[in-house]
Design an enzyme around this catalytic site. Sequence first.
Site, PDB file in Angstrom:
ATOM      1  N   SER A   1      -3.904 -11.358  90.175  1.00  0.00           N
ATOM      2  CA  SER A   1      -5.364 -11.226  90.346  1.00  0.00           C
ATOM      3  C   SER A   1      -5.812 -11.186  91.800  1.00  0.00           C
ATOM      4  O   SER A   1      -6.898 -11.652  92.132  1.00  0.00           O
ATOM      5  CB  SER A   1      -6.130 -12.362  89.650  1.00  0.00           C
ATOM      6  OG  SER A   1      -5.728 -12.484  88.339  1.00  0.00           O
TER       7      SER A   1
ATOM      8  N   GLY B   1      -5.280  -3.393  92.453  1.00  0.00           N
ATOM      9  CA  GLY B   1      -5.897  -2.145  92.006  1.00  0.00           C
ATOM     10  C   GLY B   1      -7.014  -1.716  92.954  1.00  0.00           C
ATOM     11  O   GLY B   1      -7.153  -0.527  93.267  1.00  0.00           O
ATOM     12  N   ILE B   2      -7.802  -2.676  93.413  1.00  0.00           N
ATOM     13  CA  ILE B   2      -8.927  -2.355  94.300  1.00  0.00           C
ATOM     14  C   ILE B   2      -8.414  -1.937  95.671  1.00  0.00           C
ATOM     15  O   ILE B   2      -8.934  -1.003  96.289  1.00  0.00           O
ATOM     16  CB  ILE B   2      -9.880  -3.573  94.444  1.00  0.00           C
ATOM     17  CG1 ILE B   2     -10.415  -4.003  93.087  1.00  0.00           C
ATOM     18  CG2 ILE B   2     -11.021  -3.271  95.411  1.00  0.00           C
ATOM     19  CD1 ILE B   2     -11.291  -2.996  92.404  1.00  0.00           C
TER      20      ILE B   2
ATOM     21  N   GLU C   1      10.463  -9.686  84.903  1.00  0.00           N
ATOM     22  CA  GLU C   1      10.281  -8.329  84.392  1.00  0.00           C
ATOM     23  C   GLU C   1      10.010  -7.294  85.489  1.00  0.00           C
ATOM     24  O   GLU C   1      10.033  -6.099  85.230  1.00  0.00           O
ATOM     25  CB  GLU C   1       9.212  -8.269  83.289  1.00  0.00           C
ATOM     26  CG  GLU C   1       7.887  -8.907  83.626  1.00  0.00           C
ATOM     27  CD  GLU C   1       7.796 -10.345  83.156  1.00  0.00           C
ATOM     28  OE1 GLU C   1       8.695 -11.126  83.512  1.00  0.00           O
ATOM     29  OE2 GLU C   1       6.833 -10.682  82.452  1.00  0.00           O
TER      30      GLU C   1
ATOM     31  N   THR D   1       0.353 -19.564 106.062  1.00  0.00           N
ATOM     32  CA  THR D   1       1.121 -18.312 105.933  1.00  0.00           C
ATOM     33  C   THR D   1       2.401 -18.486 105.109  1.00  0.00           C
ATOM     34  O   THR D   1       3.041 -17.507 104.762  1.00  0.00           O
ATOM     35  CB  THR D   1       1.552 -17.788 107.321  1.00  0.00           C
ATOM     36  OG1 THR D   1       2.434 -18.751 107.912  1.00  0.00           O
ATOM     37  CG2 THR D   1       0.371 -17.568 108.228  1.00  0.00           C
TER      38      THR D   1
ATOM     39  N   CYS E   1     -20.275   2.994  70.626  1.00  0.00           N
ATOM     40  CA  CYS E   1     -19.205   2.975  69.633  1.00  0.00           C
ATOM     41  C   CYS E   1     -19.550   2.013  68.488  1.00  0.00           C
ATOM     42  O   CYS E   1     -20.420   2.327  67.692  1.00  0.00           O
ATOM     43  CB  CYS E   1     -17.860   2.680  70.288  1.00  0.00           C
ATOM     44  SG  CYS E   1     -16.517   3.401  69.356  1.00  0.00           S
ATOM     45  N   LEU E   2     -18.959   0.807  68.436  1.00  0.00           N
ATOM     46  CA  LEU E   2     -19.352  -0.114  67.375  1.00  0.00           C
ATOM     47  C   LEU E   2     -20.860  -0.382  67.441  1.00  0.00           C
ATOM     48  O   LEU E   2     -21.515  -0.553  66.414  1.00  0.00           O
ATOM     49  CB  LEU E   2     -18.572  -1.427  67.496  1.00  0.00           C
ATOM     50  CG  LEU E   2     -18.888  -2.478  66.445  1.00  0.00           C
ATOM     51  CD1 LEU E   2     -18.507  -2.008  65.047  1.00  0.00           C
ATOM     52  CD2 LEU E   2     -18.179  -3.805  66.749  1.00  0.00           C
TER      53      LEU E   2
ATOM     54  N   GLN F   1     -22.470   2.357  65.602  1.00  0.00           N
ATOM     55  CA  GLN F   1     -22.201   2.214  64.165  1.00  0.00           C
ATOM     56  C   GLN F   1     -23.096   1.124  63.576  1.00  0.00           C
ATOM     57  O   GLN F   1     -23.635   1.281  62.476  1.00  0.00           O
ATOM     58  CB  GLN F   1     -20.724   1.878  63.943  1.00  0.00           C
ATOM     59  CG  GLN F   1     -19.779   2.993  64.407  1.00  0.00           C
ATOM     60  CD  GLN F   1     -18.300   2.625  64.286  1.00  0.00           C
ATOM     61  OE1 GLN F   1     -17.945   1.489  63.999  1.00  0.00           O
ATOM     62  NE2 GLN F   1     -17.428   3.603  64.518  1.00  0.00           N
TER      63      GLN F   1
ATOM     64  N   HIS G   1     -17.501   6.740  74.455  1.00  0.00           N
ATOM     65  CA  HIS G   1     -17.574   5.702  75.493  1.00  0.00           C
ATOM     66  C   HIS G   1     -18.030   6.295  76.829  1.00  0.00           C
ATOM     67  O   HIS G   1     -17.191   6.622  77.674  1.00  0.00           O
ATOM     68  CB  HIS G   1     -16.198   5.041  75.663  1.00  0.00           C
ATOM     69  CG  HIS G   1     -15.803   4.188  74.508  1.00  0.00           C
ATOM     70  ND1 HIS G   1     -16.116   2.848  74.434  1.00  0.00           N
ATOM     71  CD2 HIS G   1     -15.143   4.486  73.375  1.00  0.00           C
ATOM     72  CE1 HIS G   1     -15.656   2.357  73.293  1.00  0.00           C
ATOM     73  NE2 HIS G   1     -15.060   3.338  72.635  1.00  0.00           N
TER      74      HIS G   1
ATOM     75  N   GLU H   1     -19.203   4.855  79.308  1.00  0.00           N
ATOM     76  CA  GLU H   1     -18.868   3.982  80.444  1.00  0.00           C
ATOM     77  C   GLU H   1     -17.550   4.376  81.119  1.00  0.00           C
ATOM     78  O   GLU H   1     -17.307   4.007  82.271  1.00  0.00           O
ATOM     79  CB  GLU H   1     -18.837   2.512  79.996  1.00  0.00           C
ATOM     80  CG  GLU H   1     -17.642   2.073  79.152  1.00  0.00           C
ATOM     81  CD  GLU H   1     -17.762   2.377  77.657  1.00  0.00           C
ATOM     82  OE1 GLU H   1     -18.567   3.246  77.274  1.00  0.00           O
ATOM     83  OE2 GLU H   1     -17.020   1.741  76.870  1.00  0.00           O
TER      84      GLU H   1
HETATM   85  N1  GLN Z   1     -14.202  -0.646  65.363  1.00  0.00           N
HETATM   86  C1  GLN Z   1     -14.864   0.617  65.398  1.00  0.00           C
HETATM   87  C2  GLN Z   1     -13.940   1.763  65.024  1.00  0.00           C
HETATM   88  O1  GLN Z   1     -12.754   1.614  65.033  1.00  0.00           O
HETATM   89  C3  GLN Z   1     -15.488   0.852  66.760  1.00  0.00           C
HETATM   90  C4  GLN Z   1     -14.489   0.954  67.859  1.00  0.00           C
HETATM   91  C5  GLN Z   1     -15.096   0.788  69.233  1.00  0.00           C
HETATM   92  O2  GLN Z   1     -16.172   0.239  69.386  1.00  0.00           O
HETATM   93  N2  GLN Z   1     -14.390   1.221  70.242  1.00  0.00           N
HETATM   94  O3  GLN Z   1     -14.390   2.828  64.693  1.00  0.00           O
END
Ligand code: GLN
Length: 549
Positions: A14, A18-19, A151, A190, A385-386, A389, A511, A513
């Site tokens: 951490s 990546g940054i 690893e 150090t 997404c969810l 839905q 998505h 984002e």
């Molecule tokens: N669980 C939902 C699906 O599989 C939504 C997935 C999500 O939000 N990425 O469709």
Amino acid sequence: MTKYIFVTGGVTSSLGKGIIAASLAKLLQARGYKVTIQKFDPYINVDPGTLNPYEHGECFVTEDGAETDLDLGHYERFLNIPTSQANNVTTGMIYQTVINNERRGDYLGKTVQVIPHVTNEIKRRAQLLGQSSEDYDIVITELGGTVGDIESLPYLESLRQLRWELGTDNCLVIHLTLIPYLRAAKELKTKPTQHSVKELQTNGIQPDILVCRTEYALDMNIRRKLALFCNVEVSSVIEAIDADTIYDVPMLMLKEGLDSTVINKLRLADMREPNLKKWETFLHKLKNPKREIRVGLIGKYNELQDAYKSIYESFIHGGAVNECKVIVDPVHSESLETSEEEIEKLLSQYDGILVAPGFGERGVEGKLKSIKYVRENNIPFFGICLGMQCAVVEYAQNVLGLEKAASTEVNSKTPNPVIDLLPDQLSITQKGGTMRLGSYDCKIEKGSLAYAAYKSELIKERHRHRYEYNNDFRTQLEEAGMKTTGVNPATGLVEIVELEDHPFFLGVQFHPELKSTVEKPHPIFVAFIKACMVKKYKSKGSSVDVAAN
Ligand code: GLN
């Protein structure tokens, strides 16, 4: 010839490898080099797709549908270029390939071993992007884990060999380490770095550059000490002081000369001073906001910010263009499984609500209740997404009156499966890599909120889900006011829903984002933030024209 830079980590995890990798890549890109970054993860999962967000944070999905480490999100946000499957390699993938090769008979007669078979596969993958038709000048590889982990050993051995094969002009090792401050002694220490570099040296690797995470500035004495005991030049000791925002890091690295040190060591032609105009404009706006809004992020992995990393970052990008500070409060969906009065108490403080992506039944009830609240109270809503839905389920239950409407993910026996599996998902039993993944087209209805944001009729967005809007209910839902404003033109699958009689109510199956970057904030985030600003400032009678941004 492509030059290779490896970034290893020491002392603790951490530290922000990546940054640092993304910041260096940004500086080199800003100087005119063609750069990409890849991440090697030493765990045995083939990809992080099956990992719980608590374990590993968000799973970042690429255009080509790879489920990858969240650091790839940083790479894309910083560099404004897409990554792909080739940018994330895991020990699971390496072993899978080696074992498949063995079964096919590729190593016939030989004992298959970590050295050379596993290390050769690591070396092959390390050079794939460099040898691709993309013609990269520089490939940066971030090695996950910390030096000293069991690893990580095959990766370090591969790195040692690559450095020997490619030569020090073409291959460079940057070691990111921690310089702890001991309050009692009032001193930066150090020794952990010395030990960590020794560990690298035991593996035959001499780092070229040390990047030192620290809470306090490194003075010349400490830089000299680090240089002497770690066998690097003083100018190769780079301070990485704690920053207010990750977006400051490229500027801090520029000040420390990380990019110019790299250019000298790799004997790269010095192209030009870095052009960071767009970055600086973004930083200036980010640090000088004229307004402030508060958004509730309703999800169930809220204990861990990394679980919604890309969403938080998208708010930062979208906030900056709007010159608005976006405070994002995590709201646990399970805490919303309560009375309407309590929900009002919890949510009325927000200028907008985002309902997050997620999996499984836990927390869905709270999401449905909060969507009902924001829908009825004209609070800007953004469902991903969810979240989208849930918006469909809530509308079916409370507006269509289909009380038992549900997603079959939550209730497999519902008589009204408004969100359901497609027939081709029904036969799938394996969990890894079997969702609808990656980029798909979406055709947008003119006159919709989505069209106003994208200003385009055809867009592409990334997906990661199994369940879909059930088109059998589409006419009913549309007639009741929930409009379908984005559809996949090839399959007819619903991508976007909106409500007409609401200031901003938008749910997306994809998505967004994952595609927001510093230089290209995502248009839906920008529009949502604007809607939240309108709600906050217009309702207070402010004359400020927020739409002008
Ligand atoms: N669980 C939902 C699906 O599989 C939504 C997935 C999500 O939000 N990425 O469709």
